[in-house]
Design an enzyme around this catalytic site. Structure first.
Site, mmCIF file in Angstrom:
data_model
loop_
_atom_site.group_PDB
_atom_site.id
_atom_site.type_symbol
_atom_site.label_atom_id
_atom_site.label_comp_id
_atom_site.label_asym_id
_atom_site.label_seq_id
_atom_site.Cartn_x
_atom_site.Cartn_y
_atom_site.Cartn_z
ATOM 1 N N ARG A 45 -27.193 -126.004 -67.859
ATOM 2 C CA ARG A 45 -27.081 -124.586 -67.541
ATOM 3 C C ARG A 45 -27.426 -123.776 -68.790
ATOM 4 O O ARG A 45 -27.570 -124.333 -69.871
ATOM 5 C CB ARG A 45 -25.680 -124.256 -67.014
ATOM 6 C CG ARG A 45 -24.602 -124.918 -67.854
ATOM 7 C CD ARG A 45 -23.410 -124.102 -68.119
ATOM 8 N NE ARG A 45 -23.691 -122.833 -68.745
ATOM 9 C CZ ARG A 45 -23.858 -122.637 -70.052
ATOM 10 N NH1 ARG A 45 -23.821 -123.658 -70.925
ATOM 11 N NH2 ARG A 45 -24.092 -121.437 -70.539
ATOM 12 N N GLY A 46 -27.502 -122.443 -68.597
ATOM 13 C CA GLY A 46 -27.921 -121.579 -69.696
ATOM 14 C C GLY A 46 -29.419 -121.368 -69.564
ATOM 15 O O GLY A 46 -30.166 -122.346 -69.317
ATOM 16 N N ALA A 47 -29.855 -120.116 -69.706
ATOM 17 C CA ALA A 47 -31.253 -119.772 -69.389
ATOM 18 C C ALA A 47 -32.296 -120.638 -70.116
ATOM 19 O O ALA A 47 -33.145 -121.256 -69.460
ATOM 20 C CB ALA A 47 -31.475 -118.280 -69.654
ATOM 21 N N ARG A 93 -32.478 -122.058 -59.452
ATOM 22 C CA ARG A 93 -31.616 -120.921 -59.819
ATOM 23 C C ARG A 93 -32.536 -119.712 -60.017
ATOM 24 O O ARG A 93 -33.508 -119.802 -60.773
ATOM 25 C CB ARG A 93 -30.802 -121.217 -61.090
ATOM 26 C CG ARG A 93 -29.746 -122.311 -60.875
ATOM 27 C CD ARG A 93 -28.748 -122.377 -62.012
ATOM 28 N NE ARG A 93 -27.738 -121.349 -61.915
ATOM 29 C CZ ARG A 93 -26.858 -121.082 -62.885
ATOM 30 N NH1 ARG A 93 -26.889 -121.768 -64.012
ATOM 31 N NH2 ARG A 93 -25.954 -120.132 -62.735
ATOM 32 N N ASP A 242 -29.934 -113.713 -69.312
ATOM 33 C CA ASP A 242 -30.704 -114.541 -68.375
ATOM 34 C C ASP A 242 -32.033 -113.903 -68.033
ATOM 35 O O ASP A 242 -32.994 -114.582 -67.677
ATOM 36 C CB ASP A 242 -29.893 -114.793 -67.103
ATOM 37 C CG ASP A 242 -28.805 -115.809 -67.411
ATOM 38 O OD1 ASP A 242 -27.771 -115.418 -67.946
ATOM 39 O OD2 ASP A 242 -29.044 -117.007 -67.159
ATOM 40 N N ASN A 252 -26.861 -110.961 -67.279
ATOM 41 C CA ASN A 252 -26.166 -112.058 -67.962
ATOM 42 C C ASN A 252 -24.929 -112.411 -67.128
ATOM 43 O O ASN A 252 -24.666 -111.785 -66.088
ATOM 44 C CB ASN A 252 -25.786 -111.649 -69.393
ATOM 45 C CG ASN A 252 -25.287 -112.832 -70.209
ATOM 46 O OD1 ASN A 252 -25.918 -113.891 -70.229
ATOM 47 N ND2 ASN A 252 -24.148 -112.693 -70.865
ATOM 48 N N LYS A 253 -24.192 -113.387 -67.587
ATOM 49 C CA LYS A 253 -23.042 -113.904 -66.844
ATOM 50 C C LYS A 253 -22.143 -112.797 -66.324
ATOM 51 O O LYS A 253 -21.876 -111.820 -67.027
ATOM 52 C CB LYS A 253 -22.254 -114.835 -67.785
ATOM 53 C CG LYS A 253 -21.034 -115.505 -67.213
ATOM 54 C CD LYS A 253 -21.261 -116.213 -65.908
ATOM 55 C CE LYS A 253 -22.360 -117.241 -65.951
ATOM 56 N NZ LYS A 253 -22.788 -117.670 -64.580
HETATM 57 O O1 MRU Z 1 -24.464 -119.755 -65.098
HETATM 58 P P1 MRU Z 1 -24.857 -120.118 -66.498
HETATM 59 O O2 MRU Z 1 -23.807 -120.878 -67.223
HETATM 60 O O3 MRU Z 1 -26.199 -120.791 -66.532
HETATM 61 O O4 MRU Z 1 -25.005 -118.713 -67.210
HETATM 62 C C1 MRU Z 1 -25.365 -118.695 -68.563
HETATM 63 C C2 MRU Z 1 -25.400 -117.344 -69.164
HETATM 64 O O5 MRU Z 1 -25.158 -116.346 -68.518
HETATM 65 C C3 MRU Z 1 -25.844 -117.259 -70.587
HETATM 66 O O6 MRU Z 1 -25.231 -116.207 -71.242
HETATM 67 C C4 MRU Z 1 -27.372 -117.059 -70.651
HETATM 68 O O7 MRU Z 1 -28.015 -117.980 -69.816
HETATM 69 C C5 MRU Z 1 -27.903 -117.174 -72.024
HETATM 70 S S1 MRU Z 1 -27.815 -118.821 -72.651
HETATM 71 C C6 MRU Z 1 -28.528 -118.797 -74.187
#
Ligand code: MRU
Length: 350
Positions: A45-47, A93, A242, A252-253
């Protein structure tokens, strides 16, 4: 830090982020469909990390096409297979633009190599492009760390949300990259990590990562941020992203928008750290960013046990959009961008 992603010639393994910090276990994917599921289920996970995973998924799809060589009747069939695989991977996603960006980058190079040197050339190109994306991401994050650290005043207490660290990237992290660098420069006194309901990326992943580097971390429930700020205990907030629209709106989250509002109320700088691969110049504003909604069970249950009464429904958007007007600065690998974002982002994106 243990790598979040490991490529091994014909397979890709992901550090299972659903199990951390209790269990350190890798999940191995041997075809692109398994990678798609790992992205969807948030094993990875994470962009930027899902972008890298998607890039390797295209490499695995290209290998599959090569193995099926004799069965693939003609070039059009191979191209069709790769295009379909790519769009399938991108659908895993929808919010983080890094996924589509990385998949398209590998796909386009691979199709060009296929046209000029057949399936063998296509496989070589797909693998080398995917590994380049991973390597570049680490370099980019180190630059983001250096630029971002220049914004942090000595003795600062900073708050972050979700996990924008090594686990969410090719290494070092974006928001956590800034924190790591500023900690190294002795500018940070402590880090506050929002727990980040419902997946708990803050409590489980950010706290784990920071402790491994010996960085002082305090976890709080998301709703405690306002009170913490009112006590004067937060000097800056720094988060990842994201997708960033052309006008500087930031997806973002979920919970990031609330934090940005709280920062405005308390007069605290609100910084976003993200690579240029997170910038989507094709959309004018955050209104056009697709926001993923995740299963209701993530909210209604905790570790497989119901916590809400049977019959209750859940609203579970995974992300929100923070208007550009609440963002103090965006830290990229090309430097720190200040408002007006529309103008300044388009200059840097060139
Ligand atoms: O749902 P996730 O855990 O993939 O969400 C991640 C985030 O919102 C992060 O802040 C974002 O992807 C940046 S990661 C460098």
């Amino acid at each position: 830090m243990l790598p979040a992603i490991k490529w091994e010639s014909d397979r890709v393994s992901f550090l299972d982020q659903r199990l951390l910090p209790e269990e350190v276990k890798y999940v191995t994917c041997r075809d692109y469909r398994q990678v798609k599921m790992a992205i969807k289920d948030m094993v990875v996970r994470g962009a930027p990390a899902i972008g890298i995973a998607g890039a390797y998924a295209v490499a695995l799809a290209t290998m599959e096409a090569a193995q099926n060589g004799p069965r693939a009747k003609n070039a059009i069939e191979v191209q069709e297979f790769l295009r379909l695989a790519a769009s399938d991977i991108k659908a895993a996603r929808p919010t983080a633009v890094n996924l589509a960006w990385a998949v398209d980058r590998v796909l386009n190079k691979t199709l060009a190599a296929f046209a000029s040197s057949g399936l063998t050339g296509a496989v070589e190109t797909a693998v080398s492009e995917a590994t380049a994306i991973e390597r570049e991401d680490l370099e980019v994050n180190r630059k983001i760390g250096e630029y971002g650290a220049s914004l942090i005043k000595p003795g600062s207490s900073v708050l972050t949300h979700c996990n924008a660290g090594a686990l969410a990237t090719g290494g070092f992290g974006t928001a956590l990259g800034v924190i790591r660098q500023a900690w190294k420069e002795k500018k940070i006194a402590r880090v506050y990590a929002d727990e980040t309901r419902p997946f708990l990326q803050g409590a489980r992943l950010t706290a784990w990562e920071l402790l491994q580097d010996g960085i002082d971390v305090t976890v709080l429930v998301d709703s405690a941020a306002a009170y913490l700020m009112s006590l004067g205990r937060v000097d800056a907030v720094i988060v990842g992203a994201d997708r960033i629209a052309r006008n500087g709106d930031v997806a973002n989250k979920i919970g990031t928008f609330s934090l940005a509002c709280l920062c405005r109320y308390h007069n605290i700088p609100f910084y976003v750290a993200a690579p240029l691969s997170t910038l989507d110049m094709n959309i004018p504003s955050g209104r056009f960013i697709p926001i993923e909604e995740r299963p209701e069970t993530e909210v209604l249950e905790f570790r497989g046990k119901m916590i809400a009464p049977k019959g209750a429904k859940a609203f579970n958007p995974s992300f929100d959009v923070t208007p550009a007007s609440l963002v103090s600065a965006i830290v990229t690998e090309k430097g720190v961008i200040f408002p007006p974002f529309e103008e300044n982002l388009s200059q840097i994106a060139r």
